[in-house]
Design a protein around this motif. Structure first.
Motif, PDB file in Angstrom:
ATOM      1  N   ASN A   1       0.805  -1.218   0.000  1.00 58.61           N
ATOM      2  CA  ASN A   1       0.000   0.000   0.000  1.00 58.61           C
ATOM      3  C   ASN A   1       0.840   1.272   0.000  1.00 58.61           C
ATOM      4  O   ASN A   1       0.450   2.277   0.564  1.00 58.61           O
ATOM      5  CB  ASN A   1      -0.959  -0.010   1.191  1.00 58.61           C
ATOM      6  CG  ASN A   1      -2.007  -1.079   1.035  1.00 58.61           C
ATOM      7  OD1 ASN A   1      -2.481  -1.325  -0.072  1.00 58.61           O
ATOM      8  ND2 ASN A   1      -2.354  -1.753   2.108  1.00 58.61           N
TER       9      ASN A   1
ATOM     10  N   ARG B   1      -3.454   2.366  -7.279  1.00 60.28           N
ATOM     11  CA  ARG B   1      -3.774   3.026  -6.023  1.00 60.28           C
ATOM     12  C   ARG B   1      -4.009   4.501  -6.334  1.00 60.28           C
ATOM     13  O   ARG B   1      -3.530   4.999  -7.345  1.00 60.28           O
ATOM     14  CB  ARG B   1      -2.608   2.914  -5.037  1.00 60.28           C
ATOM     15  CG  ARG B   1      -2.210   1.483  -4.664  1.00 60.28           C
ATOM     16  CD  ARG B   1      -3.260   0.906  -3.763  1.00 60.28           C
ATOM     17  NE  ARG B   1      -2.864  -0.329  -3.112  1.00 60.28           N
ATOM     18  CZ  ARG B   1      -3.167  -1.543  -3.552  1.00 60.28           C
ATOM     19  NH1 ARG B   1      -3.799  -1.704  -4.687  1.00 60.28           N
ATOM     20  NH2 ARG B   1      -2.829  -2.601  -2.859  1.00 60.28           N
TER      21      ARG B   1
ATOM     22  N   GLU C   1      -7.254   4.790   3.528  1.00 61.23           N
ATOM     23  CA  GLU C   1      -6.466   4.628   4.746  1.00 61.23           C
ATOM     24  C   GLU C   1      -7.270   5.186   5.920  1.00 61.23           C
ATOM     25  O   GLU C   1      -7.594   6.383   5.959  1.00 61.23           O
ATOM     26  CB  GLU C   1      -5.133   5.375   4.610  1.00 61.23           C
ATOM     27  CG  GLU C   1      -4.199   5.101   5.775  1.00 61.23           C
ATOM     28  CD  GLU C   1      -2.968   6.004   5.793  1.00 61.23           C
ATOM     29  OE1 GLU C   1      -2.067   5.736   6.596  1.00 61.23           O
ATOM     30  OE2 GLU C   1      -2.925   6.971   5.022  1.00 61.23           O
TER      31      GLU C   1
ATOM     32  N   SER D   1       0.272   5.514   3.544  1.00 67.10           N
ATOM     33  CA  SER D   1      -0.362   4.474   2.726  1.00 67.10           C
ATOM     34  C   SER D   1      -1.385   4.955   1.698  1.00 67.10           C
ATOM     35  O   SER D   1      -2.161   5.870   1.965  1.00 67.10           O
ATOM     36  CB  SER D   1      -1.087   3.502   3.643  1.00 67.10           C
ATOM     37  OG  SER D   1      -0.187   2.990   4.585  1.00 67.10           O
TER      38      SER D   1
ATOM     39  N   TYR E   1      -4.475   3.330  -0.753  1.00 68.74           N
ATOM     40  CA  TYR E   1      -5.298   2.139  -0.913  1.00 68.74           C
ATOM     41  C   TYR E   1      -5.976   2.115  -2.283  1.00 68.74           C
ATOM     42  O   TYR E   1      -5.608   2.849  -3.177  1.00 68.74           O
ATOM     43  CB  TYR E   1      -6.294   2.038   0.251  1.00 68.74           C
ATOM     44  CG  TYR E   1      -5.639   1.538   1.511  1.00 68.74           C
ATOM     45  CD1 TYR E   1      -4.871   2.397   2.304  1.00 68.74           C
ATOM     46  CD2 TYR E   1      -5.756   0.211   1.901  1.00 68.74           C
ATOM     47  CE1 TYR E   1      -4.235   1.936   3.441  1.00 68.74           C
ATOM     48  CE2 TYR E   1      -5.127  -0.249   3.047  1.00 68.74           C
ATOM     49  CZ  TYR E   1      -4.373   0.611   3.812  1.00 68.74           C
ATOM     50  OH  TYR E   1      -3.750   0.155   4.941  1.00 68.74           O
ATOM     51  N   ARG E   2      -7.023   1.257  -2.395  1.00 68.45           N
ATOM     52  CA  ARG E   2      -7.550   1.013  -3.738  1.00 68.45           C
ATOM     53  C   ARG E   2      -8.627   1.992  -4.197  1.00 68.45           C
ATOM     54  O   ARG E   2      -9.133   1.871  -5.299  1.00 68.45           O
ATOM     55  CB  ARG E   2      -8.041  -0.434  -3.824  1.00 68.45           C
ATOM     56  CG  ARG E   2      -6.879  -1.408  -3.817  1.00 68.45           C
ATOM     57  CD  ARG E   2      -7.311  -2.842  -3.893  1.00 68.45           C
ATOM     58  NE  ARG E   2      -7.994  -3.291  -2.698  1.00 68.45           N
ATOM     59  CZ  ARG E   2      -8.344  -4.554  -2.466  1.00 68.45           C
ATOM     60  NH1 ARG E   2      -8.101  -5.474  -3.358  1.00 68.45           N
ATOM     61  NH2 ARG E   2      -8.962  -4.882  -1.348  1.00 68.45           N
TER      62      ARG E   2
END
Ligand SMILES: *[C@@H]1O[C@H](CO)[C@@H](O)[C@H](O)[C@H]1NC(C)=O
Ligand SMILES: *[C@@H]1O[C@H](CO)[C@@H](O)[C@H](O)[C@H]1NC(C)=O
Ligand SMILES: *[C@@H]1O[C@H](CO)[C@@H](O)[C@H](O)[C@H]1NC(C)=O
Ligand SMILES: *[C@@H]1O[C@H](CO)[C@@H](O)[C@H](O)[C@H]1NC(C)=O
Ligand SMILES: *[C@@H]1O[C@H](CO)[C@@H](O)[C@H](O)[C@H]1NC(C)=O
Ligand SMILES: *[C@@H]1O[C@H](CO)[C@@H](O)[C@H](O)[C@H]1NC(C)=O
Ligand SMILES: *[C@@H]1O[C@H](CO)[C@@H](O)[C@H](O)[C@H]1NC(C)=O
Ligand SMILES: *[C@@H]1O[C@H](CO)[C@@H](O)[C@H](O)[C@H]1NC(C)=O
Length: 508
Positions: free
Chosen positions: A293, A422, A450, A496, A498-499
């Protein structure tokens, strides 16, 4: 480049013995794949020959010795009486010590041959080339690899804590570069049109880029940046890894920058594809590797842009498949080179630098790593509210390649090798939609963000906060508003990524 083309070029490039020559590896080397190649002319990197060239390769770790020697002479041979020798340790070469490996002109060493399998238990070896002719130069290339276990394991090494404060150039950088949390592979093209001067400029850019970073070699942290270094070479696979992948700190990178050029163009497209596949390996065991991530990028530094380099969709798809971003930093490219590199519709970021100082580095760190909008950032291109294919519903999403649920019952799909697109760090993007018939709106949100750090917030036309999302929700969260206009704002922090999210708005 095929052999035939290489040979044609060589015929033109090989110079006589009067050229000013420098060893391919001008200084000693620390790393796990020691490069071996011919000497070159410092002004244009054409092949040449002067006195004996030798350098010491250190595995960087006293528990690692050397093996896996491969070597090739490029045809036609110069018939110069060339000899390549590899010695254990760092002997006095004047005293003619016995070499561990010796190859005479014309003898190639391939995988699994006797010389390929020879091992040195010494963490340091010396690589030397000599020839008898003073007029013709040979062209050759090869490598030798350091591997663990050839030496007894050393005792535990003590670790020093990372300093908690790190000064940075506030005048040039938008934020402290210590906040950058990418996995960054730095790739330097050793072939330049500007000789050693241009190569030094590229190395200067790398040095000023990596110095203020906070670097880690821990593979399950979300903090800091991990580094790897490679250079482009003229022959298959067209790159050399110049240190342990993701195991290098700032000093390792600056010490292992190529000090010398090459005389022949490699294949930039093939090199980049190979490097993405080799270095961005996804660990599907999510419990041990949270680097999944973090944003991933390759920074290619080059002082030429050969017309054979395309960065076409074939290259793009290899990057997409591992969620890797590309930045090409050119140095003093010609108008023609820059035109080809910076073509509209490209999927990668570009910059043509004219210097190597901190302000030159900030020109790519600010827009691409800090996403400060000072220049368009193709790593997270602007998205807009779009019409859905059915009804009057509209939607918006991030990232471009959102691969998650779009309706209840859907699940996250990772179409690729455990890794897909991402969103970006330092995002701050807005989406506004107004119901043309003046009535309220119904909104459904699928998201993976996140938790507590990255937010998708919704506001009505009077700028009142209506809803705020962070963390993840697979089954979709639904809310309605009487406001006919809604504005969503997506923000992410430095850590981080994320998706992403997918939002549908249905006018009432
Ligand atoms: C390389 O290492 C050898 C042996 O350790 C040393 O004598 C030599 O000065 C070093 N050369 C450079 C350029 O650092
Ligand atoms: C290296 O070997 C040569 C020849 O044997 C000798 O003259 C010289 O003193 C040696 N150098 C060192 C540093 O031992
Ligand atoms: C960087 O790593 C090398 C080993 O790879 C180590 O010797 C050196 O002390 C490290 N430097 C810093 C500044 O941490
Ligand atoms: C990279 O990996 C992809 C997918 O695994 C593969 O199709 C492709 O041929 C590889 N490319 C190179 C240059 O290794
Ligand atoms: C992470 O590091 C540990 C220990 O250094 C190692 O065992 C593991 O294989 C690494 N994982 C990945 C994905 O590189
Ligand atoms: C999304 O990923 C697919 C599969 O690799 C790729 O073909 C496509 O170009 C990507 N789209 C964008 C906008 O990056
Ligand atoms: C840029 O390249 C040109 C040749 O194309 C050269 O004349 C000039 O000196 C170079 N400038 C710098 C700053 O390297
Ligand atoms: C979306 O649909 C509306 C009307 O339904 C239309 O006015 C608008 O142009 C469409 N937008 C796009 C980008 O197609």
């Amino acid at each position: 480049m095929g052999w035939k083309l290489a040979v044609l070029l060589l015929a033109v490039l090989v110079k006589d013995g009067h050229a000013v020559c420098s060893c391919y590896q001008a200084g000693n080397y620390t790393g796990t794949t020691a490069p071996i190649s011919n000497a070159y002319d410092t002004s244009d990197f054409s092949a040449c020959f002067s006195a004996a060239c030798s350098y010491v390769a250190y595995s960087g770790d006293d528990t690692k010795g050397w093996t896996g020697f491969t070597f090739n002479w490029v045809q036609p041979l110069a018939n110069a009486g060339g000899v390549l020798r590899v010695f254990d340790g760092t002997p006095n070469l004047t005293a003619s010590p016995v070499p561990l490996i010796q190859v005479n002109e014309g003898e190639n060493v391939i995988a699994n041959s006797a010389k390929n399998l020879i091992k040195s238990t010494s963490p340091k070896i010396t690589i030397q080339y000599t020839q008898t002719s003073t007029t013709s130069a040979n062209i050759y290339y090869g490598s030798i690899k350091a591997t663990p276990g050839l030496q007894p394991t050393a005792g535990p090494t003590s670790t020093t804590a990372m300093p908690t404060t790190k000064t940075y150039d506030k005048q040039n950088f938008k934020y402290n570069p210590c906040l950058i949390t990418h996995d960054i592979l730095i790739v330097v093209n050793q072939r330049t049109n500007g000789g050693i001067f241009a190569l030094n400029m590229l190395n200067g850019i790398v040095t000023n880029f990596v110095n203020p970073l906070c670097v880690t070699t821990v593979n399950n942290t979300i903090d800091s940046t991990r580094l790897a270094l490679a250079s482009l070479t003229p022959y298959q696979p067209f790159f050399a890894i110049r240190g342990e992948i993701w195991g290098m700190n700032t000093t390792d990178v600056t010490k292992n920058l190529p000090q010398s050029g090459v005389s022949i163009d490699g294949n930039i497209d093939e090199a980049l594809k190979g490097l993405v596949n080799l270095t961005f390996i996804v660990n599907t065991d999510t419990s041990t590797d949270s680097r999944k991530n973090v944003q991933r990028s390759i920074v290619l530094l080059t002082a030429e842009w050969p017309s054979a380099a395309t960065l076409n969709n074939d290259v793009k798809s290899v990057f997409d498949a591992k969620g890797v971003n590309l930045l090409v930093v050119g140095y003093n490219l010609t108008i023609d080179e820059w035109g080809r590199l910076s073509q509209t519709g490209r999927w990668y970021n570009v910059l043509n630098a004219l210097g190597s100082n901190v302000p030159d580095v900030a020109k790519f760190v600010n827009p691409f790593y800090f996403n400060d909008n000072s220049s368009p950032n193709t790593w997270c291109p602007p998205q807009s509210v779009q019409n859905a294919t059915t009804g009057n519903t509209v939607f918006f999403q991030e990232p471009v390649n959102y691969s998650g649920p779009k309706s209840s019952g859907d699940i996250w799909k990772d179409p690729f090798d455990g890794q897909s697109a991402r969103y970006c760090n330092f995002a701050d993007n807005q989406y506004t939609y107004t119901n043309p018939n003046g009535k309220g709106l119904q909104v459904q949100v699928f998201y993976e963000l996140e938790a507590g750090k990255d937010f998708l917030k919704f506001y009505d036309s009077s700028n009142n906060l209506i809803a705020s999302f962070t963390g993840f929700e697979v089954s979709g969260s639904t809310f309605s508003t009487t406001s006919s206009t809604i504005t969503a704002r997506f923000t992410s922090d430095y850590e981080s990524v994320y998706r992403g999210f997918y939002v549908t708005i249905t006018p009432q």
